[in-house]
Write a protein that holds these residues in place. Structure first.
Motif, PDB file in Angstrom:
ATOM      1  N   ALA A   1      46.164  42.857 -89.520  1.00 46.66           N
ATOM      2  CA  ALA A   1      45.007  43.298 -88.735  1.00 46.66           C
ATOM      3  C   ALA A   1      45.461  43.952 -87.431  1.00 46.66           C
ATOM      4  N   SER A   2      46.444  43.358 -86.786  1.00 45.67           N
ATOM      5  CA  SER A   2      46.910  43.906 -85.502  1.00 45.67           C
ATOM      6  C   SER A   2      47.538  45.285 -85.695  1.00 45.67           C
TER       7      SER A   2
ATOM      8  N   ILE B   1      46.708  47.480 -87.969  1.00 46.98           N
ATOM      9  CA  ILE B   1      45.618  48.443 -88.167  1.00 46.98           C
ATOM     10  C   ILE B   1      44.952  48.760 -86.828  1.00 46.98           C
ATOM     11  N   GLY B   2      44.710  47.721 -86.034  1.00 44.15           N
ATOM     12  CA  GLY B   2      44.108  47.922 -84.715  1.00 44.15           C
ATOM     13  C   GLY B   2      44.960  48.831 -83.846  1.00 44.15           C
ATOM     14  N   ALA B   3      46.259  48.588 -83.837  1.00 47.90           N
ATOM     15  CA  ALA B   3      47.169  49.395 -83.015  1.00 47.90           C
ATOM     16  C   ALA B   3      47.153  50.850 -83.465  1.00 47.90           C
TER      17      ALA B   3
ATOM     18  N   ILE C   1      44.685  52.399 -84.914  1.00 43.59           N
ATOM     19  CA  ILE C   1      43.395  52.970 -84.505  1.00 43.59           C
ATOM     20  C   ILE C   1      43.431  53.351 -83.033  1.00 43.59           C
ATOM     21  N   ALA C   2      44.206  52.595 -82.257  1.00 46.57           N
ATOM     22  CA  ALA C   2      44.335  52.923 -80.832  1.00 46.57           C
ATOM     23  C   ALA C   2      45.424  53.966 -80.593  1.00 46.57           C
TER      24      ALA C   2
ATOM     25  N   ALA D   1      48.784  54.152 -81.945  1.00 42.12           N
ATOM     26  CA  ALA D   1      50.216  53.880 -82.080  1.00 42.12           C
ATOM     27  C   ALA D   1      50.645  53.928 -83.542  1.00 42.12           C
TER      28      ALA D   1
END
Lengths: 378, 269
Positions: free
Chosen positions: A63-64, A66-68, A70-71, A73
């Motif tokens: 999850a992290s 994917i989040g990164a 999206i931001a 990176a």
């Protein structure tokens, strides 16, 4: 300037390849035999302005990542069989939402906790079908420390270019062996970045279904949009329209099928006149190459087909060889009980014999064992 | 003066999916007012949710919004924040999303103290899947998976957060709209991880079968049962029986995660 030559562990080479490709985030959870990737990233990421985090579990790690992404990176995680299983739901999310990221799976024996320190090639089908639903998969399969580096760079490039998660499928022998690694100069290998929009923010569509790949601006860039793991329309918002759901799913699959030639990489060794082919990946392909040379020494026209991309399955390559050559048989050695063999049989369509050579013995399959199988076809 | 909610709403995505009598719309208004009062740029805000009724909220607001997998919003939010610490990151979900399937992420987020805010919309039930019990369903209460009454002990979310090391923990309700807005604002201004539990009403899933005949009766229950933490300090145990406290229940200063990480590993800010 002299090339940078190192004597390096395969798992470290993955980390170095990721950094070369511009990776700035690693979210992981330790699991043998992949942990050295995380350890190397923990040390190296801050040196290039990136961040590392050891999350509370594999699910959170995925999850992290994917989040990164999206931001904005480029993001990496590394795992092994049971961890790969835990990540699958979020991998499906990344597939549907078209989030670029790279997932390294250093394969070990399963099912379940299985064989933690023994090598295996048992996740070939998990890579393809681990998450539910119809979806495309890209998986690269390095066979040396140098390829751990090069293929990781390629994995990032494919992820960014096609907006999708990409797997590096390797095993504990390649991951933990040490070999020479020549680190290319910056600029020597191509590094691809995701497409950015050139339209006004209010005109931006994250999932235009008439395009193969849409631009992906990071959160915080002024392009505000919605991402959901529900099936979505062009604007990213949920839809229950079965026609849209069908159109988008087919589009996702076709996006990779159409680009087979760009994605699928296969090394062919002595295949020109080969009558017996060996189809092998990773550590098994190293033994197979040896067996092919030995077979040639004995007057047998053997050749090696070594996919560096196992998904999409290299069926065009195999099909071409089977149409052109007088192939009597294909030997498929693999460290599982026949996951890849079924795919080879599917492509062979009965045109020649297909013989699997399986091992769960936690040692590499030896060249002599492969040679013996080759001989059965002549 | 009329408040300009429209600036923050994706009007094309309304009406929302929530049932008549659901209090999530009220909380949404408080959220918009809290963000509006801080004059945050919409481009700087990322709202991340999991699965469930509350988790559909991000779809209605004009920020960077992410609707993830069940229970995982905090983990997605962690990646976003680490990749771009300039973003104001908010993770939200229901009681089931945050403390059952997402329980592990919740407690570790409290421990890490990353500068972001976690909202738990607590309506004591799984609403979207049709009234199954959650970790906060009170003992004895009816749920479709507790047809004889809830037998498990329930979490007190704020105690869980404090125990796990959260540096700002507050509780408010959908009835106390001004308090809700004020609490959210305080949470946003806290450096570190802030947790806000918002007591909500699910008249369709919970109320209907648990002796709350109307949505209004659930709001009245919030009104009558909530005691401000300052007032509660002067009340006896008998007086507090059957009530719950609202307000900032815990606040402390501790080093924030990303600042600590960056300083430790030698990353420039």
């Amino acid at each position: 300037m002299a090339k940078k030559v190192e004597f390096m562990m395969g798992n470290y080479a993955i980390a170095e390849g990721a950094l070369y490709a511009g990776c700035k985030f690693f979210g992981g959870y330790p699991i043998t035999p992949s942990t050295e990737v995380a350890e190397r990233m923990a040390e190296r990421l801050p040196q290039v302005g990136g961040r590392f985090i050891q999350m509370e579990d594999e699910i959170a790690a995925m999850a992290s990542v994917i989040g990164a992404s999206i931001a904005g990176a480029k993001a990496l995680t590394a795992t092994s069989g049971p961890g790969f299983s835990l990540k699958q739901e979020n991998i499906g999310y990344a597939m549907l939402c078209e989030i670029p990221c790279v997932i390294v799976d250093v394969m070990r024996g399963g099912p379940s906790t299985g064989m933690p320190t023994g090598p295996s090639q048992s996740d070939i089908m998990q890579a393809k079908w681990g998450t539910h639903g119809d979806h495309p998969v890209i998986a690269v399969t390095p066979a040396s420390v140098q390829e751990q580096f090069d293929e990781t760079v390629r994995a990032f490039n494919l992820a960014e270019k096609y907006r999708c998660p990409v797997f590096v499928l390797t095993d504990s022998i390649i991951g933990q062996m040490m070999e020479q690694l020549v680190i290319p100069e910056p600029g020597e290998l191509e590094v691809v970045d995701r497409l950015m929009p050139d339209c006004k923010p209010e005109e931006y569509l994250p999932y235009d279904m008439d395009k193969d790949v849409n631009p992906m601006p990071p959160f915080g860039s002024g392009y505000r949009y919605h991402i959901t793991g529900l099936h979505h329309a062009a604007d990213g918002f949920p839809t229950n329209d079965p026609e849209l759901h069908t159109k988008n799913t087919v589009r996702l699959i076709e996006k990779l099928n159409k680009n087979y030639d760009d994605i699928v990489k296969v090394e062919e060794f002595m295949t020109d006149d080969a009558e017996v082919l060996v189809f092998a990946i990773g550590v098994t392909a190293r033994s197979a190459k040896h067996a092919v040379v030995e077979a040639r020494n004995q007057g047998i026209k053997a050749g090696l087909v070594r996919p560096l991309t196992i998904w999409p399955f290299p069926e065009k390559h195999l099909d071409k060889l089977l149409s052109k050559n007088n192939v009597k048989g294909i030997v498929v050695p693999e460290m599982n009980l026949g996951q890849m063999t079924f795919e080879v049989q599917r492509v062979a369509k009965g045109r020649c014999g297909v013989e699997g050579l399986y091992s769960l013995m936690l040692d590499p399959i030896l060249p002599g064992e492969i040679l013996e199988k080759i001989r059965r076809f002549v | 003066m009329a408040y300009d909610y429209a600036k923050y709403l994706r009007k094309g995505k309304l009406p929302h999916i929530w049932c008549a009598g659901c209090t999530y719309g009220i909380v949404l208004k408080s959220l918009i007012r809290a963000i509006g009062s801080l004059q945050w740029d919409k481009n700087d805000v990322a709202i991340v949710s999991g699965i469930g009724c509350a988790s559909r909220l991000p779809g209605y607001v004009d920020f960077n919004t992410l609707h993830t997998t069940h229970g995982r919003s905090i983990a997605f939010a962690t990646g976003i924040k680490l990749a771009n610490p300039n973003l104001k990151v908010l993770a939200m979900g229901g009681d089931g999303d945050m403390t059952a399937i997402g329980g592990n992420h919740f407690i570790h987020a409290c421990r890490r103290n990353i500068d972001m805010t976690v909202f738990v919309f607590n309506n004591n039930i799984y609403g979207m899947t049709g009234a199954q019990y959650s970790p906060t369903t009170p003992k004895g209460a009816w749920a479709t998976t507790a047809p004889y009454g809830m037998t498990e002990n329930n979490f007190t979310i704020t105690d869980l957060a404090i125990g796990a090391g959260a540096t700002f923990v507050a509780r408010t309700t959908a009835y106390h709209v001004a308090h809700c807005e004020k609490t959210m604002k305080e949470a946003f201004q806290h450096k570190g991880l802030s947790v806000v539990e918002i007591i909500n009403a699910c008249p369709t899933g919970f109320g209907r079968k648990n002796k709350f005949k109307t949505p209004t009766s659930m709001l009245l229950w919030m009104k009558d049962s909530a005691v401000n933490i300052e007032k509660a300090k002067k009340m006896s145990e008998e007086e507090l029986a059957g009530k719950f406290t609202i307000g900032v229940l815990h606040k402390e200063e501790k080093p924030e995660y990303i600042e600590t990480y960056d300083a430790t590993v030698g990353l420039k800010k």
